[in-house]
Design a protein around this motif. Structure first.
Motif, PDB file in Angstrom:
ATOM      1  N   GLY A 213       0.908  -1.245   0.075  1.00  0.00           N
ATOM      2  CA  GLY A 213       0.064  -0.242  -0.144  1.00  0.00           C
ATOM      3  C   GLY A 213       0.797   1.226  -0.047  1.00  0.00           C
ATOM      4  N   VAL A 214       2.079   1.141  -0.373  1.00  0.00           N
ATOM      5  CA  VAL A 214       2.982   2.303  -0.671  1.00  0.00           C
ATOM      6  C   VAL A 214       2.799   3.025  -2.018  1.00  0.00           C
ATOM      7  N   LEU A 215       2.728   4.380  -1.982  1.00  0.00           N
ATOM      8  CA  LEU A 215       2.615   5.034  -3.365  1.00  0.00           C
ATOM      9  C   LEU A 215       4.122   5.297  -3.831  1.00  0.00           C
ATOM     10  N   VAL A 216       4.022   5.794  -5.019  1.00  0.00           N
ATOM     11  CA  VAL A 216       5.275   6.015  -5.664  1.00  0.00           C
ATOM     12  C   VAL A 216       5.501   7.654  -5.936  1.00  0.00           C
ATOM     13  N   GLY A 217       6.522   8.461  -5.321  1.00  0.00           N
ATOM     14  CA  GLY A 217       6.716   9.748  -5.504  1.00  0.00           C
ATOM     15  C   GLY A 217       7.941   9.660  -6.898  1.00  0.00           C
ATOM     16  N   MET A 218       7.297  10.190  -8.095  1.00  0.00           N
ATOM     17  CA  MET A 218       8.157  10.636  -9.176  1.00  0.00           C
ATOM     18  C   MET A 218       8.840  11.944  -9.216  1.00  0.00           C
ATOM     19  N   ASN A 219      10.198  11.951  -9.083  1.00  0.00           N
ATOM     20  CA  ASN A 219      10.859  13.205  -9.517  1.00  0.00           C
ATOM     21  C   ASN A 219      10.570  14.390  -8.623  1.00  0.00           C
TER      22      ASN A 219
END
Length: 117
Positions: free
Chosen positions: A91-97
């Protein structure tokens, strides 16, 4: 000089373009092998793990409260095929740049994986 700007969508686009070209992703990992994750600013009770498309941009964030972390490379295929599955299960989101002000988007891992199909 960082290519990241206040334009969050442009930073996401750059993430996909650069990682497809270099075939690597950059995250922040400490000596114990723990990868940086933080509370989501968009979704209550969610965690987000930030990633960058260049070592230079990842290294910019290894300061202040994150100084114990180092920029660590992840092969793109491992990121898409393994990490996205594990992060989705957790349930972990991905942060992009995320830029220098820690501004950036947060995405579901399945949506990130689809960008590479």
């Amino acid at each position: 000089m960082t290519k990241l700007t206040a334009d969050i969508q442009a930073n996401c686009d750059l993430f996909v373009t650069e990682t497809k070209e270099t075939q690597v992703i950059w995250g922040l990992c400490n000596e114990e092998g723990d990868w940086l994750s933080v509370a989501s600013s968009e979704f209550e009770d969610s965690e987000v793990m930030p990633f960058w498309s260049s070592e230079e941009n990842a290294k910019l964030h290894c300061a202040d409260e994150w100084e114990e972390f180092t920029a660590t490379m992840i092969p793109l295929d491992v990121f898409v095929e393994d990490w996205m599955v594990t992060l989705a299960e957790d349930g972990v989101l991905v942060g992009m740049n995320w830029n220098e002000q820690l501004e950036g988007s947060e995405h579901e891992p399945a949506d990130v994986a689809k960008l590479y199909l």
